[in-house]
Design a protein around this motif. Structure first.
Motif, PDB file in Angstrom:
ATOM      1  N   SER A 174     -24.321   9.758 -69.050  1.00  9.30           N
ATOM      2  CA  SER A 174     -25.128  10.884 -69.528  1.00  9.30           C
ATOM      3  C   SER A 174     -26.188  11.266 -68.508  1.00  9.30           C
ATOM      4  O   SER A 174     -26.410  12.445 -68.248  1.00  9.30           O
ATOM      5  CB  SER A 174     -25.802  10.535 -70.855  1.00  9.30           C
ATOM      6  OG  SER A 174     -24.841  10.365 -71.859  1.00  9.30           O
ATOM      7  N   ARG A 175     -26.845  10.262 -67.925  1.00 11.10           N
ATOM      8  CA  ARG A 175     -27.865  10.544 -66.902  1.00 11.10           C
ATOM      9  C   ARG A 175     -27.240  11.226 -65.695  1.00 11.10           C
ATOM     10  O   ARG A 175     -27.802  12.185 -65.154  1.00 11.10           O
ATOM     11  CB  ARG A 175     -28.566   9.253 -66.472  1.00 11.10           C
ATOM     12  CG  ARG A 175     -29.554   8.731 -67.474  1.00 11.10           C
ATOM     13  CD  ARG A 175     -30.437   7.627 -66.901  1.00 11.10           C
ATOM     14  NE  ARG A 175     -29.687   6.513 -66.342  1.00 11.10           N
ATOM     15  CZ  ARG A 175     -29.312   5.427 -67.013  1.00 11.10           C
ATOM     16  NH1 ARG A 175     -29.609   5.313 -68.292  1.00 11.10           N
ATOM     17  NH2 ARG A 175     -28.654   4.462 -66.408  1.00 11.10           N
ATOM     18  N   ALA A 176     -26.069  10.762 -65.291  1.00  3.12           N
ATOM     19  CA  ALA A 176     -25.389  11.367 -64.148  1.00  3.12           C
ATOM     20  C   ALA A 176     -25.006  12.815 -64.447  1.00  3.12           C
ATOM     21  O   ALA A 176     -25.170  13.698 -63.606  1.00  3.12           O
ATOM     22  CB  ALA A 176     -24.152  10.557 -63.780  1.00  3.12           C
ATOM     23  N   ALA A 177     -24.523  13.065 -65.656  1.00  3.32           N
ATOM     24  CA  ALA A 177     -24.151  14.429 -66.045  1.00  3.32           C
ATOM     25  C   ALA A 177     -25.377  15.333 -66.088  1.00  3.32           C
ATOM     26  O   ALA A 177     -25.329  16.472 -65.632  1.00  3.32           O
ATOM     27  CB  ALA A 177     -23.447  14.417 -67.396  1.00  3.32           C
ATOM     28  N   GLU A 178     -26.486  14.828 -66.616  1.00  5.30           N
ATOM     29  CA  GLU A 178     -27.715  15.618 -66.668  1.00  5.30           C
ATOM     30  C   GLU A 178     -28.209  15.959 -65.271  1.00  5.30           C
ATOM     31  O   GLU A 178     -28.651  17.079 -65.022  1.00  5.30           O
ATOM     32  CB  GLU A 178     -28.798  14.866 -67.436  1.00  5.30           C
ATOM     33  CG  GLU A 178     -28.566  14.833 -68.927  1.00  5.30           C
ATOM     34  CD  GLU A 178     -29.576  13.951 -69.659  1.00  5.30           C
ATOM     35  OE1 GLU A 178     -30.530  13.445 -69.025  1.00  5.30           O
ATOM     36  OE2 GLU A 178     -29.385  13.755 -70.862  1.00  5.30           O
ATOM     37  N   GLN A 179     -28.122  15.009 -64.353  1.00  9.09           N
ATOM     38  CA  GLN A 179     -28.540  15.276 -62.977  1.00  9.09           C
ATOM     39  C   GLN A 179     -27.645  16.323 -62.340  1.00  9.09           C
ATOM     40  O   GLN A 179     -28.113  17.205 -61.630  1.00  9.09           O
ATOM     41  CB  GLN A 179     -28.512  13.993 -62.152  1.00  9.09           C
ATOM     42  CG  GLN A 179     -29.615  13.040 -62.509  1.00  9.09           C
ATOM     43  CD  GLN A 179     -29.503  11.721 -61.771  1.00  9.09           C
ATOM     44  OE1 GLN A 179     -28.500  11.447 -61.116  1.00  9.09           O
ATOM     45  NE2 GLN A 179     -30.530  10.902 -61.889  1.00  9.09           N
TER      46      GLN A 179
ATOM     47  N   ILE B 116     -25.882  18.657 -63.915  1.00  7.68           N
ATOM     48  CA  ILE B 116     -26.162  19.941 -64.557  1.00  7.68           C
ATOM     49  C   ILE B 116     -27.496  20.481 -64.063  1.00  7.68           C
ATOM     50  O   ILE B 116     -27.626  21.651 -63.751  1.00  7.68           O
ATOM     51  CB  ILE B 116     -26.156  19.810 -66.093  1.00  7.68           C
ATOM     52  CG1 ILE B 116     -24.737  19.545 -66.579  1.00  7.68           C
ATOM     53  CG2 ILE B 116     -26.737  21.053 -66.757  1.00  7.68           C
ATOM     54  CD1 ILE B 116     -24.640  19.148 -68.035  1.00  7.68           C
ATOM     55  N   GLY B 117     -28.478  19.613 -63.971  1.00 16.40           N
ATOM     56  CA  GLY B 117     -29.789  20.019 -63.471  1.00 16.40           C
ATOM     57  C   GLY B 117     -29.701  20.577 -62.071  1.00 16.40           C
ATOM     58  O   GLY B 117     -30.337  21.568 -61.733  1.00 16.40           O
ATOM     59  N   GLY B 118     -28.877  19.965 -61.228  1.00  7.70           N
ATOM     60  CA  GLY B 118     -28.682  20.461 -59.864  1.00  7.70           C
ATOM     61  C   GLY B 118     -28.035  21.827 -59.851  1.00  7.70           C
ATOM     62  O   GLY B 118     -28.403  22.693 -59.079  1.00  7.70           O
ATOM     63  N   ASN B 119     -27.083  22.051 -60.748  1.00  4.33           N
ATOM     64  CA  ASN B 119     -26.418  23.347 -60.818  1.00  4.33           C
ATOM     65  C   ASN B 119     -27.345  24.412 -61.353  1.00  4.33           C
ATOM     66  O   ASN B 119     -27.302  25.551 -60.935  1.00  4.33           O
ATOM     67  CB  ASN B 119     -25.159  23.268 -61.684  1.00  4.33           C
ATOM     68  CG  ASN B 119     -24.069  22.441 -61.025  1.00  4.33           C
ATOM     69  OD1 ASN B 119     -24.076  22.251 -59.818  1.00  4.33           O
ATOM     70  ND2 ASN B 119     -23.156  21.933 -61.814  1.00  4.33           N
ATOM     71  N   ASP B 120     -28.235  24.057 -62.299  1.00  7.63           N
ATOM     72  CA  ASP B 120     -29.192  25.017 -62.840  1.00  7.63           C
ATOM     73  C   ASP B 120     -30.152  25.509 -61.778  1.00  7.63           C
ATOM     74  O   ASP B 120     -30.536  26.658 -61.768  1.00  7.63           O
ATOM     75  CB  ASP B 120     -29.997  24.399 -63.988  1.00  7.63           C
ATOM     76  CG  ASP B 120     -29.216  24.359 -65.292  1.00  7.63           C
ATOM     77  OD1 ASP B 120     -28.144  24.981 -65.339  1.00  7.63           O
ATOM     78  OD2 ASP B 120     -29.698  23.716 -66.234  1.00  7.63           O
ATOM     79  N   SER B 121     -30.549  24.641 -60.856  1.00  6.84           N
ATOM     80  CA  SER B 121     -31.503  25.056 -59.837  1.00  6.84           C
ATOM     81  C   SER B 121     -30.902  26.154 -58.966  1.00  6.84           C
ATOM     82  O   SER B 121     -31.600  27.055 -58.542  1.00  6.84           O
ATOM     83  CB  SER B 121     -31.940  23.864 -58.991  1.00  6.84           C
ATOM     84  OG  SER B 121     -30.854  23.357 -58.246  1.00  6.84           O
ATOM     85  N   HIS B 122     -29.597  26.099 -58.707  1.00  6.30           N
ATOM     86  CA  HIS B 122     -28.956  27.157 -57.933  1.00  6.30           C
ATOM     87  C   HIS B 122     -28.941  28.456 -58.733  1.00  6.30           C
ATOM     88  O   HIS B 122     -29.181  29.518 -58.186  1.00  6.30           O
ATOM     89  CB  HIS B 122     -27.522  26.771 -57.558  1.00  6.30           C
ATOM     90  CG  HIS B 122     -27.457  25.655 -56.571  1.00  6.30           C
ATOM     91  ND1 HIS B 122     -27.959  25.760 -55.304  1.00  6.30           N
ATOM     92  CD2 HIS B 122     -26.966  24.397 -56.684  1.00  6.30           C
ATOM     93  CE1 HIS B 122     -27.758  24.625 -54.664  1.00  6.30           C
ATOM     94  NE2 HIS B 122     -27.169  23.765 -55.486  1.00  6.30           N
TER      95      HIS B 122
END
Length: 91
Positions: A66-71, A73-79
């Motif tokens: 879950s933490r890996a998925a959140e990271q 997703i978070g990385g994709n959101d920043s783009h």
């Protein structure tokens, strides 16, 4: 499946997820020496204890995923917030 086989399966899954055994020990509330005694077949866990260990193993693996998925997703959101596309060009 016997306990020894299950121990090897849990260890393999933790290794693949890059989770140290100490994290499992902490989550399950057991001592590393207890795990070693089970692994070497010197003692066997009680059913309730083994169930707790299995649940703890699932929990730490799922939490790590879950933490890996959140990271990710978070990385994709920043783009997306910057307005850039996948290839770095402005829309």
């Amino acid at each position: 499946m016997n306990i020894i086989d299950e121990i090897y399966t849990i260890e393999r899954r933790l290794r693949l997820a890059r989770i140290p055994l100490q994290e499992l020990y902490r989550a399950a509330g057991i001592n590393g020496s207890t795990w070693t005694r089970w692994r070497t077949n010197k003692t066997s866990p009680r059913l309730t204890t083994w169930t707790d260990v299995q649940r703890a193993a699932e929990k730490v693996i799922i939490e790590k995923a879950s933490r890996a998925a959140e990271q990710q997703i978070g990385g994709n959101d920043s783009h997306a917030r910057r307005g850039s596309t996948r290839f770095g060009a402005e829309p």
